[in-house]
Design an enzyme around this catalytic site. Structure first.
Site, mmCIF file in Angstrom:
data_model
loop_
_atom_site.group_PDB
_atom_site.id
_atom_site.type_symbol
_atom_site.label_atom_id
_atom_site.label_comp_id
_atom_site.label_asym_id
_atom_site.label_seq_id
_atom_site.Cartn_x
_atom_site.Cartn_y
_atom_site.Cartn_z
ATOM 1 C CG ASP A 85 -0.292 -0.245 2.518
ATOM 2 O OD1 ASP A 85 0.759 -0.916 2.552
ATOM 3 O OD2 ASP A 85 -0.816 0.218 3.547
ATOM 4 C CD GLU A 152 3.470 -1.048 7.194
ATOM 5 O OE1 GLU A 152 3.889 -0.878 8.361
ATOM 6 O OE2 GLU A 152 3.436 -0.142 6.340
ATOM 7 C CD GLU A 153 2.494 3.101 5.274
ATOM 8 O OE1 GLU A 153 2.467 3.527 6.454
ATOM 9 O OE2 GLU A 153 3.548 3.021 4.616
ATOM 10 N NE ARG A 192 18.332 -3.637 18.274
ATOM 11 C CZ ARG A 192 19.278 -2.966 18.941
ATOM 12 N NH1 ARG A 192 19.991 -2.038 18.325
ATOM 13 N NH2 ARG A 192 19.510 -3.207 20.213
#
Length: 432
Positions: A85, A152-153, A192
């Site tokens: 998106d 996702e947004e 990480r």
């Protein structure tokens, strides 16, 4: 810092990237908002179908989500994910392939649309990585899952796919891998162990003044929600600086304020869009509590007609990388990209993702690993760094954000392939 110099043949060099550069430009020119990714999803599905007849493609999962599975003998099952998106932002990059799309926003009004977070690059790299892995399937064994996620947004796409039976259609993976292009030097990759991205919450807060509002000439007769909203916004700025410990990562942002439509009319309500982020559950709870306390106290002090309405609109979990797999991928990335281009201890970011929700598979917690890679032109980055002006480099969600196509694309493809091969084969992951 020098460009990547892989000790082995680069996976991205085994295919022709010219069509993918054109595909990226098409995605960038034709962005679609969250939950509206119909054409984007169809393009991804059609492209996967051309790569192999062995792909079993499932579409319309949780909206326009799709997942494709290709079995390739015994071995682990790996899911590679990209999001699709775009954002309601007017693009200012002046690129020849810049977006001029307008769509209907969440509030029902027209809005410009732009791929201001790099999801167009995510999709392109995943499609190209799929071609690399399929063309070299004799070099690995296992099951590959390619997933394109909507919304996702809005923080809702991964949950929608899982709730809509994602793992009824595809096998539960052993590992889930994902990546995000960032405002970092192109050619660089960062990873990480543990928490890499904050959790995020969004709230819609409605403040009620006087029923029916009033005339701008007689403010003494009403409760003015504009003034109330201003007090709330200012007070919220002190939450992190005065209530959160200096060793904790936290952010509170008021991203939108909507009140009134005319300068001489006092509105009856104001609506705030508030976003807050943290890396620890206790801090998350503290932020939510402080926001509610301040909002309610300001409404009481203003003499509001009724209690404020506080509605949660988004919830994104903290993104936590599986330690064992992160250590394996760190070794593989360092070997492939070189020490100068890989950071195994990239700082935690307050940017958030719903990626890890995909790991909630029918009561089983699937280990996930997520990494970042750079998309800023190397010469621009180096110059801004020398000048101490890196803050001028357009960031994700800004109207000027546009990853330089190369070497961003090559790096994104290589990272996905190297990671997948590391999981599939466990050694010599860079060699095809």
């Amino acid at each position: 810092m020098s460009p990547p110099k892989p000790p082995h043949q680069s996976p991205s060099s085994t295919i022709d990237l010219t069509p993918y550069e054109e595909l990226y430009k098409h995605f960038h020119t034709h962005p679609e908002l969250s939950n509206c990714e119909k054409q984007t999803s169809e393009i991804c599905a059609a492209h996967l179908a051309t790569l192999s007849s062995s792909f079993k493609i499932h579409t319309r999962i949780g909206g326009y989500g799709l997942a494709a599975t290709i079995p390739n003998g015994p071995g682990p099952t790996i899911l590679l994910r990209a999001d699709m998106d775009a954002l309601p932002i007017l693009e200012t990059t002046s690129l020849p392939y810049a977006s001029s799309i307008t769509a209907t926003g969440l509030d029902g009004t027209p809005t410009p649309v732009m791929h201001a977070c790099g999801h167009d690059m995510h999709m392109t790299c995943l499609l190209a990585a799929s071609e690399v892995l399929i063309k070299n399937r004799k070099t690995w064994s296992g099951t590959l899952i390619i997933l394109f996620q909507p919304a996702e947004e809005r923080g809702s796409g991964a949950r929608a796919m899982v709730s809509d039976g994602l793992y009824d259609n595809i096998p539960i993976p052993d590992f889930i891998l994902g990546q995000h292009v960032m405002a970092m030097r192109s050619g660089s990759v960062g990873l990480r162990t543990g928490t890499i991205m904050a959790g995020a919450d969004s709230l819609k807060i409605t403040l009620y003044g006087s029923p029916g509002g009033g005339h701008g000439s007689q403010p003494h007769r009403v409760v003015d929600p504009a003034v109330l909203a201003a007090h709330v916004v200012v007070r919220l700025q002190g939450v992190v600086s005065r209530e959160v410990g200096y060793n904790d990562v936290a952010v509170v942002t008021v991203g939108s304020v909507r009140v009134g439509k005319s300068e001489n009319v006092i509105s009856e309500e104001a609506v705030l869009g508030v976003d807050f982020r943290s890396t620890r559950p206790d801090v998350r709870g503290k932020l939510r509590g402080a926001i509610e306390r301040i909002v309610k106290a300001e409404c009481k002090a203003s003499g509001c007609s009724k209690e404020p309405l506080i509605e949660q609109t988004r919830f994104l979990p903290t993104t936590v990388n599986d330690e064992a797999m992160t250590n394996r991928l760190s070794t593989a990335f360092r070997s492939f990209f070189g020490e100068e281009n890989f950071d195994a201890n990239i700082p935690v970011t307050t940017i958030a993702e719903d990626f890890s929700i995909l790991g909630e598979a029918k009561g089983k917690r699937v280990p996930c690993v997520f990494w970042h890679w750079g998309g800023v032109d190397q010469e621009l980055w180096d110059r801004k760094e020398r000048e101490g002006r890196l803050n001028e480099v357009p960031m994700n969600h800004s109207s000027g954000f546009a990853p330089v196509i190369q070497p961003t694309m090559r790096t994104g493809i290589d990272a996905l392939v190297v990671a997948a091969l590391e999981v599939f084969r466990g050694q010599d992951s860079a060699r095809l």
